[in-house]
Design an enzyme around this catalytic site. Structure first.
Site, PDB file in Angstrom:
ATOM      1  N   LEU A 210      38.323  34.045  29.255  1.00 31.28           N
ATOM      2  CA  LEU A 210      38.067  35.483  29.232  1.00 31.28           C
ATOM      3  C   LEU A 210      39.298  36.209  29.767  1.00 31.28           C
ATOM      4  O   LEU A 210      39.626  36.095  30.951  1.00 31.28           O
ATOM      5  CB  LEU A 210      36.844  35.844  30.074  1.00 31.28           C
ATOM      6  CG  LEU A 210      35.514  35.192  29.677  1.00 31.28           C
ATOM      7  CD1 LEU A 210      34.412  35.605  30.650  1.00 31.28           C
ATOM      8  CD2 LEU A 210      35.121  35.576  28.254  1.00 31.28           C
ATOM      9  N   GLU A 211      39.986  36.897  28.892  1.00 33.56           N
ATOM     10  CA  GLU A 211      41.132  37.710  29.295  1.00 33.56           C
ATOM     11  C   GLU A 211      40.659  39.155  29.371  1.00 33.56           C
ATOM     12  O   GLU A 211      40.553  39.840  28.354  1.00 33.56           O
ATOM     13  CB  GLU A 211      42.278  37.549  28.292  1.00 33.56           C
ATOM     14  CG  GLU A 211      42.853  36.146  28.225  1.00 33.56           C
ATOM     15  CD  GLU A 211      43.540  35.723  29.497  1.00 33.56           C
ATOM     16  OE1 GLU A 211      43.882  36.604  30.317  1.00 33.56           O
ATOM     17  OE2 GLU A 211      43.749  34.514  29.699  1.00 33.56           O
TER      18      GLU A 211
END
Length: 457
Positions: A210-211
């Site tokens: 998850l960026e």
């Protein structure tokens, strides 16, 4: 949209072993590089239409970065994919131990609209290099770029190897993730959607990267080179009209340097974009009316020190400096993602840290100071995904550094070798010798504790 039938075909193709040979991976990367170069002009036009990016900015922040990543893997993939020997402990002697890198399988990559090409294709490059099949879901907001990217993928790859999914993400993504078990999900975007992705993945025990984003602070101490700080802050903050996850979300100058810094920022903005930034070749636009309306609400939450002019028809908001005193306002609680820079001041480090800790674990942290001890102290005091001293956002350009968040700003990392690790499983392998085969290794164990204590310590 990728149907279940197509996704199952991708699984079959992966299980056939076709994507595993290094020669195959290199060939796919070379084909992708050629296609990007072929469509460079079309990408320039599309990104100008979607976000008013100049061709220079497109190269610097989109196509150039992806091509550089491809070139990196073409040079390094043999070493990255090779089994890595590690030491073998006494109890397993004689034997050989190593780490084997396996492709994960069929992975899903979901990209946002602010850097629509780079944030989709950069992880794609890593996933190809690691030997996976890939489903790509671009943003539906940047329609011109989405269409060119679809053409590139369709002409470069077979659909059972790399699949390109269109449609509204809120409908398409949950349906795909509920009907098919991906081997990894890579998402770049906002925290709210990231939580949804995380929940969907958890139901099938699918690992995720998850960026996300957050409120990245920028501290300017009394020991900073203020002219340098003004140039580098303005460059990062107003590039792509501030629509960047690692741009400074707010500025924290020491009270003693605030007025000088503001004056230098005004001067710098004028040098970069002229007295009328709306006419500047280098200044972008807000992506949509929805985002424009959201940003306009922030302009009333502080005192405008510079900029503030806007035009909804043109989706234009000028580079804006906004003096803010109340940290409870939405502008200090929400990620801005636009060309508005709130400025607060601090009198001592503890005061600044209290402000920063209201939004913990930012994606990036920046500090300007010429004092090394002071710089190191700030780096220790502020947990963040990444950090820079005396510059802003440039760590993203270094493939030798991992890029990713922590806590609220994300999970996992990528770029260069870190992308290869993200899209690979690191399998522990022990090759044991068949001789000797000492009897003390087998039951009964009574009376053997002294031997075990010598072997395992």
């Amino acid at each position: 949209m990728s149907s279940l039938l197509q996704l199952n075909k991708m699984r079959e193709y992966f299980l056939s072993g076709a994507t595993r040979p290094i020669a195959f991976r290199k060939q796919q990367l070379k084909q992708l590089r050629q296609s990007i170069l072929q469509y460079e002009g079309a990408l320039n036009e599309a990104l100008y239409k979607d976000l008013k990016k100049s061709k220079e900015e497109v190269w610097f922040s989109e196509t150039g970065l992806v091509l550089s990543e491809i070139n990196y893997f073409l040079k390094q993939i043999d070493d990255l994919a090779a089994p890595r020997r590690v030491s073998t402990n006494l109890i397993n002697m004689p034997g050989k131990s190593y780490v084997m890198y396996e492709p994960l399988g069929v992975v899903l990559i979901i990209a946002p609209w602010n850097y629509p090409f780079q944030l989709l294709f950069l992880p794609l490059v890593g996933a190809i290099a690691a030997g996976n099949c890939i489903v790509l879901k671009p943003s539906e907001i940047t329609t011109a770029t989405e269409a060119v990217m679809q053409q590139i993928i369709a002409e470069t790859f077979e659909p059972y190897y790399v699949s390109y999914v269109t449609g509204e993400g809120a409908a398409v993504i949950p349906e795909m993730m509920q009907q098919f078990k991906f081997d990894h999900v890579f998402y770049t975007g906002g925290t709210a959607v990231g939580k949804i992705i995380y929940r969907l993945a958890a139901e099938q025990l699918t690992p995720v990267t998850l960026e996300l984003g957050g409120k990245s602070p920028c501290v300017v101490t009394p020991n900073a080179d203020l002219k340098l700080a003004a140039r580098r802050i303005a460059l990062a903050k107003f590039s792509n009209a501030g629509q960047m996850c690692i741009t400074p979300d707010y500025l924290l100058p020491h009270q003693s340097v605030k007025d000088t810094l503001v004056a230098l920022l005004k001067e710098t903005i004028n040098k970069f974009y002229g007295e009328q930034p709306v006419e500047s070749y280098d200044y972008g636009r807000i992506v949509s009316k929805k985002q424009f309306s959201r940003l306009m609400q922030y302009l009333h939450q502080g005192k405008v020190l510079a900029g503030g002019t806007h035009n909804e028809e043109l989706l234009y908001i000028a580079p804006t400096l906004l003096e803010v005193t109340d940290t409870s306002l939405p502008i200090m609680q929400e990620e801005i993602f636009g060309p508005i820079l709130p400025i607060l001041t601090y009198n001592d480090d503890n005061e600044a840290l209290q402000i920063i800790r209201q939004n913990p674990d930012p994606l990036a942290f920046y500090v300007f100071t010429n004092n090394k001890v002071e710089a190191d102290d700030w780096l220790q005091q502020v947990p963040s995904g990444g950090a820079c001293v005396n510059t802003v956002a440039r760590h993203y350009l270094n493939k030798s550094l991992p890029f990713g968040g922590r806590g609220n700003s994300g999970i996992g990392r990528y770029h260069g070798a870190y992308s290869f690790e993200t899209f690979s499983h690191q399998k522990a392998v022990l090759k044991a010798a068949t001789w000797p085969d000492p009897t003390f290794a087998y039951p009964p164990y009574q009376g053997k504790i002294a031997i075990f204590k010598k072997l395992i310590r």
